[in-house]
Design a protein around this motif. Sequence first.
Motif, PDB file in Angstrom:
ATOM      1  N   UNK A 153       0.808  -1.221   0.000  1.00  0.00           N
ATOM      2  CA  UNK A 153       0.000   0.000   0.000  1.00  0.00           C
ATOM      3  C   UNK A 153       0.840   1.270   0.000  1.00  0.00           C
ATOM      4  N   UNK A 154       2.132   1.148   0.167  1.00  0.00           N
ATOM      5  CA  UNK A 154       3.013   2.318   0.136  1.00  0.00           C
ATOM      6  C   UNK A 154       3.589   2.564  -1.254  1.00  0.00           C
ATOM      7  N   UNK A 155       3.239   1.709  -2.199  1.00  0.00           N
ATOM      8  CA  UNK A 155       3.766   1.832  -3.556  1.00  0.00           C
ATOM      9  C   UNK A 155       2.693   2.258  -4.547  1.00  0.00           C
ATOM     10  N   UNK A 156       3.074   3.143  -5.445  1.00  0.00           N
ATOM     11  CA  UNK A 156       2.263   3.343  -6.636  1.00  0.00           C
ATOM     12  C   UNK A 156       2.448   2.112  -7.521  1.00  0.00           C
ATOM     13  N   UNK A 157       1.434   1.793  -8.302  1.00  0.00           N
ATOM     14  CA  UNK A 157       1.535   0.630  -9.182  1.00  0.00           C
ATOM     15  C   UNK A 157       1.100   1.020 -10.588  1.00  0.00           C
ATOM     16  N   UNK A 158       1.555   0.242 -11.533  1.00  0.00           N
ATOM     17  CA  UNK A 158       1.298   0.577 -12.926  1.00  0.00           C
ATOM     18  C   UNK A 158       1.234  -0.680 -13.773  1.00  0.00           C
ATOM     19  N   UNK A 159       0.664  -0.517 -14.944  1.00  0.00           N
ATOM     20  CA  UNK A 159       0.692  -1.542 -15.978  1.00  0.00           C
ATOM     21  C   UNK A 159       1.446  -1.000 -17.180  1.00  0.00           C
ATOM     22  N   UNK A 165       7.974   3.790  -5.877  1.00  0.00           N
ATOM     23  CA  UNK A 165       7.734   4.769  -4.820  1.00  0.00           C
ATOM     24  C   UNK A 165       6.791   5.868  -5.284  1.00  0.00           C
ATOM     25  N   UNK A 166       6.983   6.352  -6.489  1.00  0.00           N
ATOM     26  CA  UNK A 166       6.180   7.458  -6.968  1.00  0.00           C
ATOM     27  C   UNK A 166       5.389   7.096  -8.208  1.00  0.00           C
ATOM     28  N   UNK A 167       4.334   7.800  -8.469  1.00  0.00           N
ATOM     29  CA  UNK A 167       3.514   7.552  -9.643  1.00  0.00           C
ATOM     30  C   UNK A 167       4.228   8.131 -10.866  1.00  0.00           C
ATOM     31  N   UNK A 168       4.479   7.292 -11.846  1.00  0.00           N
ATOM     32  CA  UNK A 168       5.253   7.669 -13.025  1.00  0.00           C
ATOM     33  C   UNK A 168       4.637   7.076 -14.278  1.00  0.00           C
ATOM     34  N   UNK A 169       4.973   7.686 -15.406  1.00  0.00           N
ATOM     35  CA  UNK A 169       4.551   7.142 -16.688  1.00  0.00           C
ATOM     36  C   UNK A 169       5.693   6.446 -17.412  1.00  0.00           C
ATOM     37  N   UNK A 170       6.870   6.405 -16.797  1.00  0.00           N
ATOM     38  CA  UNK A 170       8.024   5.768 -17.420  1.00  0.00           C
ATOM     39  C   UNK A 170       8.443   4.546 -16.611  1.00  0.00           C
ATOM     40  N   UNK A 171       8.950   3.546 -17.306  1.00  0.00           N
ATOM     41  CA  UNK A 171       9.320   2.299 -16.642  1.00  0.00           C
ATOM     42  C   UNK A 171      10.468   2.500 -15.655  1.00  0.00           C
ATOM     43  N   UNK A 172      11.290   3.508 -15.887  1.00  0.00           N
ATOM     44  CA  UNK A 172      12.437   3.751 -15.004  1.00  0.00           C
ATOM     45  C   UNK A 172      12.008   4.117 -13.594  1.00  0.00           C
ATOM     46  N   UNK A 173      10.766   4.516 -13.437  1.00  0.00           N
ATOM     47  CA  UNK A 173      10.305   4.936 -12.115  1.00  0.00           C
ATOM     48  C   UNK A 173       9.839   3.813 -11.217  1.00  0.00           C
ATOM     49  N   UNK A 174       9.912   2.578 -11.696  1.00  0.00           N
ATOM     50  CA  UNK A 174       9.376   1.447 -10.947  1.00  0.00           C
ATOM     51  C   UNK A 174      10.483   0.462 -10.596  1.00  0.00           C
ATOM     52  N   UNK A 175      10.446   0.001  -9.362  1.00  0.00           N
ATOM     53  CA  UNK A 175      11.516  -0.841  -8.839  1.00  0.00           C
ATOM     54  C   UNK A 175      11.206  -2.330  -8.916  1.00  0.00           C
ATOM     55  N   UNK A 176       9.925  -2.667  -8.906  1.00  0.00           N
ATOM     56  CA  UNK A 176       9.520  -4.074  -8.849  1.00  0.00           C
ATOM     57  C   UNK A 176       8.622  -4.396 -10.037  1.00  0.00           C
ATOM     58  N   UNK A 177       8.873  -5.568 -10.618  1.00  0.00           N
ATOM     59  CA  UNK A 177       8.151  -5.982 -11.817  1.00  0.00           C
ATOM     60  C   UNK A 177       7.690  -7.433 -11.699  1.00  0.00           C
ATOM     61  N   UNK A 178       6.544  -7.705 -12.296  1.00  0.00           N
ATOM     62  CA  UNK A 178       6.091  -9.075 -12.433  1.00  0.00           C
ATOM     63  C   UNK A 178       6.681  -9.713 -13.674  1.00  0.00           C
ATOM     64  N   UNK A 179       6.311 -10.960 -13.901  1.00  0.00           N
ATOM     65  CA  UNK A 179       6.870 -11.708 -15.027  1.00  0.00           C
ATOM     66  C   UNK A 179       6.083 -11.491 -16.316  1.00  0.00           C
ATOM     67  N   UNK A 180       4.919 -10.914 -16.214  1.00  0.00           N
ATOM     68  CA  UNK A 180       4.113 -10.612 -17.384  1.00  0.00           C
ATOM     69  C   UNK A 180       3.046 -11.647 -17.668  1.00  0.00           C
ATOM     70  N   UNK A 181       2.001 -11.216 -18.341  1.00  0.00           N
ATOM     71  CA  UNK A 181       0.935 -12.107 -18.782  1.00  0.00           C
ATOM     72  C   UNK A 181       0.572 -11.734 -20.225  1.00  0.00           C
ATOM     73  N   UNK A 182       0.415 -12.758 -21.065  1.00  0.00           N
ATOM     74  CA  UNK A 182       0.185 -12.527 -22.491  1.00  0.00           C
ATOM     75  C   UNK A 182      -1.289 -12.210 -22.756  1.00  0.00           C
ATOM     76  N   UNK A 183      -1.507 -11.161 -23.501  1.00  0.00           N
ATOM     77  CA  UNK A 183      -2.842 -10.816 -23.993  1.00  0.00           C
ATOM     78  C   UNK A 183      -2.788 -10.844 -25.511  1.00  0.00           C
ATOM     79  N   UNK A 184      -3.665 -11.632 -26.110  1.00  0.00           N
ATOM     80  CA  UNK A 184      -3.736 -11.727 -27.556  1.00  0.00           C
ATOM     81  C   UNK A 184      -5.149 -11.417 -28.005  1.00  0.00           C
ATOM     82  N   UNK A 185      -5.279 -10.435 -28.894  1.00  0.00           N
ATOM     83  CA  UNK A 185      -6.585 -10.024 -29.393  1.00  0.00           C
ATOM     84  C   UNK A 185      -6.661 -10.378 -30.867  1.00  0.00           C
ATOM     85  N   UNK A 186      -7.589 -11.229 -31.218  1.00  0.00           N
ATOM     86  CA  UNK A 186      -7.731 -11.659 -32.607  1.00  0.00           C
ATOM     87  C   UNK A 186      -8.733 -10.766 -33.334  1.00  0.00           C
ATOM     88  N   UNK A 187      -8.513 -10.597 -34.616  1.00  0.00           N
ATOM     89  CA  UNK A 187      -9.403  -9.734 -35.409  1.00  0.00           C
ATOM     90  C   UNK A 187     -10.547 -10.516 -36.008  1.00  0.00           C
TER      91      UNK A 187
END
Length: 122
Positions: A30-36, A100-122
């Motif tokens: 709860x002390x961290x800003x989070x982003x996608x 720690x802070x809310x940012x729009x750049x990846x450099x502002x984030x210290x912790x990352x997940x491994x990722x999840x794939x999203x595929x959108x078909x046309x």
Amino acid sequence: QVQLVESGGGLVQAGGSLRLSCAASGTGFSTYATAWFRQAPGKDREFVATISRSGGATYYADSAKGRFTISRDNAKNTVYLQMNSLKPEDTAVYYCAAGVGIRRTSAGYDYWGQGTQVTVSS
């Protein structure tokens, strides 16, 4: 230290919806800003959305405005990304990040997940 695990990705048709979740373990979520962020094949990682520690402030990339909603539940140590009206160009690996802070750049984030794939078909 925070560990992040994303889930909820998958294959969906254009116009469909998905909700991504990012579960945090460790202390102090709860002390961290989070982003996608997301990264498509052959492209740089790009900002999607971010949310403040309390959830009171949110910011979105232009590509996400009006279609995606970021939210968080600090009691559950989880952040969400609701994605509606999905387009093929939304296809990417989606990453959750905390910092720690809310940012729009990846450099502002210290912790990352491994990722999840999203595929959108046309």
